[in-house]
Design an enzyme around this catalytic site. Structure first.
Site: not given
Length: 294
Positions: A205, A163, A133, A138, A107, A44
């Site tokens: 991370i 993560k 992740y 997000r 999405y 990202t």
């Protein structure tokens, strides 16, 4: 397999918006010299969402080439299309990455069964180990602990870590109980990394490690040695910077901060991302001074 301070690398762009490969190579050399224990390319923070397919895996190849095996390279490779994610895994392998960082589909908003089926399909063909992740802020998709445990226990040789950027610290203990003590848990939130490590995490991370790689590496080393008094001192030093780097849309603030600690580092971002505003820049300057970085 993965531990310590692992920066989610920013991707430097030249003034015309093209990938600035010399700046990236120099940046990687600095990161390794400062003690970073791994590198994430095209996550990202690396503005992967604005890279073309060819650019994305060129950046990964450059990262691998410059690292030269000194630290592992983790390639961002997620997609909201399972078939594309599978192709990305193959491309990451071809680029030389050691592992892939994979978000759940964004999405589309699949349910927990859809999340499991997505990763099940990837597990059947992946040439690389995968770090899950989870970043609901997000993706608007949250890998619940029961689903993560189902994924990991079904394919323990594929899914080697997570993560976790959910911000829910209790999940560290939930994941330990469900996935075993050897399952690699990496914080996705710099500000929570101390508590995350106390509860059983193995590293972070990190966004902040772009700017303060040595301090972040020393913080993680203190955690790994069990010296949490020392780690708390590092936390106090770094915390204002953790906050300041998110006072505007990321990675605008971190790219501004990079210009303050690395002479000549380009601040250019690709739209729709924009440079940090003045209030953010002031907060970053204060935080960098507090950390002794300027």
């Amino acid at each position: 397999m993965f531990s310590g301070s692992i920066p989610a690398l920013v991707t430097p762009f030249a003034a015309d918006g093209s990938f600035d490969e010399p700046a990236y190579r120099d940046f990687i050399e600095w990161q390794i010299a400062e003690g970073s224990s791994g590198l994430v390319a095209c996550g990202t923070t690396g503005e992967a969402a604005t890279l073309s397919y060819d650019e994305h895996f060129h950046v990964v190849r450059v990262c691998v080439d410059q690292a030269k095996g000194r630290v592992p390279v983790i390639a961002g490779a997620g997609s909201n299309d399972t078939r594309v994610a599978s192709a990305n895994l193959r491309a990451a392998k071809d680029a030389g990455a050691d592992a892939a960082l994979m978000v759940p589909p964004y999405y589309n908003r699949p349910g927990q069964e859809g999340i499991f089926r997505h990763f099940e399909a990837l597990a059947e063909t992946t040439p690389l180990p995968i770090i899950l992740y989870n970043v609901p802020a997000r993706t608007v998709t949250d890998i619940q602990p029961a689903t993560l445990a189902r994924i990991v226990t079904a394919f323990p040789d594929v899914f080697v870590g997570v993560k976790d950027a959910s911000g829910v610290l209790a999940r560290v203990s939930q994941h330990r109980a469900a996935c075993g003590l050897d399952f690699c848990q990496l914080s996705g939130n710099d500000d929570l990394a101390l508590a995350f490590n106390v509860m059983g995490g193995t590293g972070c991370i990190s966004v902040t490690a772009n700017v303060a790689p040595r301090l972040c590496a020393e913080f993680q080393a203190a955690c790994q040695s069990g010296d949490f008094v020392k780690a708390l001192a590092y936390q106090d030093t770094l915390y204002p910077l953790h906050e300041a780097l998110f006072t505007d849309a990321s990675p605008g603030p971190v790219k501004y901060a990079m210009t303050k600690v690395r002479s000549g580092f380009p601040e250019t971002l690709r739209l729709p991302m924009t440079s940090a505003g003045e209030t953010s820049r002031v907060a970053i300057d204060i935080a960098l001074s507090h950390a002794g970085l300027i």
